[in-house]
Design a protein around this motif. Sequence first.
Motif, PDB file in Angstrom:
ATOM      1  N   THR A  57       0.597   4.628  -0.913  1.00  0.00           N
ATOM      2  CA  THR A  57      -0.336   5.693  -1.252  1.00  0.00           C
ATOM      3  C   THR A  57       0.331   6.709  -2.172  1.00  0.00           C
ATOM      4  O   THR A  57       1.429   7.141  -1.864  1.00  0.00           O
TER       5      THR A  57
ATOM      6  N   ALA B 119       0.858  -1.184   0.000  1.00  0.00           N
ATOM      7  CA  ALA B 119       0.000   0.000   0.000  1.00  0.00           C
ATOM      8  C   ALA B 119       0.897   1.238   0.000  1.00  0.00           C
ATOM      9  O   ALA B 119       1.268   1.734   1.046  1.00  0.00           O
TER      10      ALA B 119
ATOM     11  N   VAL C 196      -1.068   1.500  -5.216  1.00  0.00           N
ATOM     12  CA  VAL C 196      -1.092   0.198  -4.557  1.00  0.00           C
ATOM     13  C   VAL C 196      -0.594  -0.827  -5.564  1.00  0.00           C
ATOM     14  O   VAL C 196      -1.074  -0.890  -6.692  1.00  0.00           O
TER      15      VAL C 196
END
Length: 109
Positions: A37, A35, A40
């Motif tokens: 940001t 993950a 992903v």
Amino acid sequence: MITIDCADPQTLAAWWAEALGVEDIQDYDAFVVLAATPLVLGFQRVPEPRPGKNRVHIDFASPDRPADVERLAKLGATVVGEQSMQGMTWTVLKDPEGNEFCLADAGSH
């Protein structure tokens, strides 16, 4: 999410986590998720090797492309070459399983 087929999702995800500075790793055995940001990345185990050039690849931007290319190469990326066109310069690299990605100068369009 962008998913990358690979032989060893844990090892490749660990490499990308180091390359991207990501700590959120979710391991589901044959599928691993990073993950990062807002990006992903998923890594899924497949039995066959990559047959040729990627049909989809990821382009990243860097404020110091030469330094980041050197850092990624030290982590195990392979530098394929450098390209330029219309004021845009980028480096093509391969991750440890041979998946190509690009790193461009920040601000290039």
